[in-house]
Design a protein around this motif. Sequence first.
Motif, PDB file in Angstrom:
ATOM      1  N   ARG A 143       0.808  -1.236   0.000  1.00 22.13           N
ATOM      2  CA  ARG A 143       0.000   0.000   0.000  1.00 22.13           C
ATOM      3  C   ARG A 143       0.843   1.289   0.000  1.00 22.13           C
ATOM      4  O   ARG A 143       0.330   2.338   0.351  1.00 22.13           O
ATOM      5  CB  ARG A 143      -0.929   0.066   1.234  1.00 22.13           C
ATOM      6  CG  ARG A 143      -1.651  -1.214   1.595  1.00 22.13           C
ATOM      7  CD  ARG A 143      -2.894  -1.389   0.791  1.00 22.13           C
ATOM      8  NE  ARG A 143      -3.785  -2.369   1.360  1.00 22.13           N
ATOM      9  CZ  ARG A 143      -4.241  -3.426   0.697  1.00 22.13           C
ATOM     10  NH1 ARG A 143      -3.872  -3.641  -0.542  1.00 22.13           N
ATOM     11  NH2 ARG A 143      -5.089  -4.252   1.262  1.00 22.13           N
ATOM     12  N   GLN A 144       2.122   1.172  -0.356  1.00 21.43           N
ATOM     13  CA  GLN A 144       2.974   2.364  -0.262  1.00 21.43           C
ATOM     14  C   GLN A 144       2.527   3.479  -1.215  1.00 21.43           C
ATOM     15  O   GLN A 144       2.553   4.655  -0.869  1.00 21.43           O
ATOM     16  CB  GLN A 144       4.449   1.997  -0.534  1.00 21.43           C
ATOM     17  CG  GLN A 144       5.051   1.035   0.487  1.00 21.43           C
ATOM     18  CD  GLN A 144       4.834   1.461   1.930  1.00 21.43           C
ATOM     19  OE1 GLN A 144       5.012   2.624   2.282  1.00 21.43           O
ATOM     20  NE2 GLN A 144       4.416   0.527   2.778  1.00 21.43           N
ATOM     21  N   LYS A 145       2.102   3.096  -2.428  1.00 14.20           N
ATOM     22  CA  LYS A 145       1.676   4.125  -3.409  1.00 14.20           C
ATOM     23  C   LYS A 145       0.461   4.892  -2.895  1.00 14.20           C
ATOM     24  O   LYS A 145       0.391   6.112  -2.970  1.00 14.20           O
ATOM     25  CB  LYS A 145       1.329   3.470  -4.758  1.00 14.20           C
ATOM     26  CG  LYS A 145       2.561   3.117  -5.583  1.00 14.20           C
ATOM     27  CD  LYS A 145       2.199   2.898  -7.048  1.00 14.20           C
ATOM     28  CE  LYS A 145       1.303   1.698  -7.228  1.00 14.20           C
ATOM     29  NZ  LYS A 145       1.775   0.667  -8.117  1.00 14.20           N
ATOM     30  N   GLU A 146      -0.516   4.124  -2.360  1.00 14.52           N
ATOM     31  CA  GLU A 146      -1.738   4.770  -1.854  1.00 14.52           C
ATOM     32  C   GLU A 146      -1.422   5.676  -0.660  1.00 14.52           C
ATOM     33  O   GLU A 146      -1.939   6.793  -0.566  1.00 14.52           O
ATOM     34  CB  GLU A 146      -2.763   3.708  -1.420  1.00 14.52           C
ATOM     35  CG  GLU A 146      -3.317   2.882  -2.559  1.00 14.52           C
ATOM     36  CD  GLU A 146      -2.545   1.617  -2.854  1.00 14.52           C
ATOM     37  OE1 GLU A 146      -3.108   0.716  -3.470  1.00 14.52           O
ATOM     38  OE2 GLU A 146      -1.352   1.528  -2.475  1.00 14.52           O
ATOM     39  N   LEU A 147      -0.553   5.163   0.238  1.00 16.26           N
ATOM     40  CA  LEU A 147      -0.153   5.949   1.413  1.00 16.26           C
ATOM     41  C   LEU A 147       0.408   7.298   0.987  1.00 16.26           C
ATOM     42  O   LEU A 147      -0.005   8.352   1.467  1.00 16.26           O
ATOM     43  CB  LEU A 147       0.966   5.217   2.168  1.00 16.26           C
ATOM     44  CG  LEU A 147       0.607   4.348   3.365  1.00 16.26           C
ATOM     45  CD1 LEU A 147       1.880   3.795   3.982  1.00 16.26           C
ATOM     46  CD2 LEU A 147      -0.152   5.139   4.418  1.00 16.26           C
ATOM     47  N   LYS A 148       1.365   7.230   0.049  1.00 20.11           N
ATOM     48  CA  LYS A 148       2.065   8.445  -0.401  1.00 20.11           C
ATOM     49  C   LYS A 148       1.077   9.415  -1.041  1.00 20.11           C
ATOM     50  O   LYS A 148       1.087  10.616  -0.760  1.00 20.11           O
ATOM     51  CB  LYS A 148       3.151   8.030  -1.410  1.00 20.11           C
ATOM     52  CG  LYS A 148       4.113   9.123  -1.793  1.00 20.11           C
ATOM     53  CD  LYS A 148       5.330   9.137  -0.854  1.00 20.11           C
ATOM     54  CE  LYS A 148       6.096  10.433  -0.872  1.00 20.11           C
ATOM     55  NZ  LYS A 148       5.503  11.527  -0.104  1.00 20.11           N
ATOM     56  N   ALA A 149       0.204   8.878  -1.905  1.00 19.02           N
ATOM     57  CA  ALA A 149      -0.748   9.747  -2.621  1.00 19.02           C
ATOM     58  C   ALA A 149      -1.678  10.464  -1.640  1.00 19.02           C
ATOM     59  O   ALA A 149      -1.910  11.679  -1.745  1.00 19.02           O
ATOM     60  CB  ALA A 149      -1.555   8.921  -3.619  1.00 19.02           C
ATOM     61  N   LEU A 150      -2.209   9.718  -0.662  1.00 20.92           N
ATOM     62  CA  LEU A 150      -3.131  10.306   0.320  1.00 20.92           C
ATOM     63  C   LEU A 150      -2.418  11.360   1.168  1.00 20.92           C
ATOM     64  O   LEU A 150      -2.948  12.449   1.413  1.00 20.92           O
ATOM     65  CB  LEU A 150      -3.702   9.214   1.237  1.00 20.92           C
ATOM     66  CG  LEU A 150      -4.736   8.281   0.604  1.00 20.92           C
ATOM     67  CD1 LEU A 150      -4.883   7.006   1.439  1.00 20.92           C
ATOM     68  CD2 LEU A 150      -6.094   8.967   0.454  1.00 20.92           C
ATOM     69  N   GLN A 151      -1.201  11.024   1.619  1.00 19.59           N
ATOM     70  CA  GLN A 151      -0.454  11.964   2.462  1.00 19.59           C
ATOM     71  C   GLN A 151      -0.122  13.248   1.705  1.00 19.59           C
ATOM     72  O   GLN A 151      -0.250  14.350   2.237  1.00 19.59           O
ATOM     73  CB  GLN A 151       0.842  11.308   2.965  1.00 19.59           C
ATOM     74  CG  GLN A 151       0.589  10.283   4.057  1.00 19.59           C
ATOM     75  CD  GLN A 151       1.796   9.385   4.320  1.00 19.59           C
ATOM     76  OE1 GLN A 151       2.676   9.229   3.460  1.00 19.59           O
ATOM     77  NE2 GLN A 151       1.849   8.779   5.489  1.00 19.59           N
ATOM     78  N   THR A 152       0.254  13.083   0.439  1.00 26.03           N
ATOM     79  CA  THR A 152       0.622  14.260  -0.362  1.00 26.03           C
ATOM     80  C   THR A 152      -0.555  15.212  -0.498  1.00 26.03           C
ATOM     81  O   THR A 152      -0.403  16.427  -0.354  1.00 26.03           O
ATOM     82  CB  THR A 152       1.121  13.808  -1.762  1.00 26.03           C
ATOM     83  OG1 THR A 152       2.194  12.883  -1.571  1.00 26.03           O
ATOM     84  CG2 THR A 152       1.608  14.971  -2.593  1.00 26.03           C
TER      85      THR A 152
END
Length: 449
Positions: free
Chosen positions: A8-17
């Motif tokens: 889930r790293q891509k989703e994590l990064k996108a949401l945080q950004t």
Amino acid sequence: MMKKFYNRQKELKALQTVSEQIAESKGQLSVMVGRRRVGKTRLLNEAFHRGKTQFLYLFISRKSENSLVTEFTEVINNELGVKFFQPQSLRDIIEFLLDYTKQKPLTVIIDEFQDIDIVSPALFSDIQNLWDTNKRESMMHLVCCGSLYSMMTKIFKGKDEPLFNRDDQFFKIQPLQPSYLAEVMKDHNQFDAESMLQWWCLSGGIPKYLEWLTRFSAENNTLFESVISEFSPLIKEGTHRLVEDFGSEHRVYFDILGAISKGNTSRARIENFLDMSVGVHMEKLDEVFDVITKKRPISSKENSRDIRYSISDPFLNFWFRFIHANKSAVEMENYEYIRRYIERDFAVYSGLELESLFTAILIESKQFGKIGGYWDAKGHNEIDIVAINDLDKKILIAEVKRQQKRYSEAKLIEKSHNLLKKLNLKGYQIEYRGFSLDNLVEVMEEYQA
């Protein structure tokens, strides 16, 4: 217990950004969809609990609007330190939060968003009006999260819906792929081919179930002694997960899923087995609830009526096949009987599920544009896996067996004649393979993306 966060790293990064940049970008709406237990709430927690932006979590439970207003008011008072805020409706709460975020950035998560339809259907239009009026000035990252894929898609992608195309990001959260399942098992010293197949059958890569399995594996029992016992959350899980969504007709849906789990894969066989017509219910299980998958021979057209059905989630397939099928034994708490039943049938059952595991490994490899199975018009000459890569002009044709010694390449080549004629892929390199428990670990390594 599974404290480590997998994938889930891509989703994590996108949401945080999005949340980190909300002061500059102003109003942003993210939609997150994924079946129950797939780890949406955990992902949102991971994304936001350490962030610089404050976040608010509001869960739409199926109760009266007044109860939700009272509950949310308390959350807002506690989290944002707001005094004397006394909204009368959910609309007032959304309006207040949009106003509040004109001064301070805030991430607002509304979970089980599709259930607004049950609590207050007019709220969708209210949210649309308030959002369109305020989003340019409000520093709000609104995350609408839901577990019914078709409803969430309809709310945001249906042309006649108030929130049509209001989403800025759309995330579909899938179960963990086989490589992450293997990673979880290795971290708990459980990984080998036979166990991998068992864990796949019992979890389908759904994080919540993997958490349960890691807990069970720490006990001194065999896996099925822990899974099938009075203390196991798996016993009631199918009911918990589906009854609310299915509503008053849940018994019919359960009967259909029970029939499919016993190997009745065509509509005619399901209707024959249940002695009733199931067309409308099958349609809903596929399109509304996203619980079953339609399969056609890989060589056939989109509109072909030669359809076989399967339960999309390996865990639910297992639950219907072994637990729901023995509801009387469950009611009598005769877990010993269910374990004997599993002992008798699991080898054959898991052999069929092995096919879905190898398919998932090939999907994760990202090497193929199309993956499916094949059978001829009479339902014969069945081929378990056909994977096509048009870019490199390659076809993989595979037979899945529990034991490698039962695989015959000569038979597979013979069965493929018709398929290759139909596909008519000249100049393609054909690879014939036998996949089994004996080479599962090697195949996983070979197809690591």
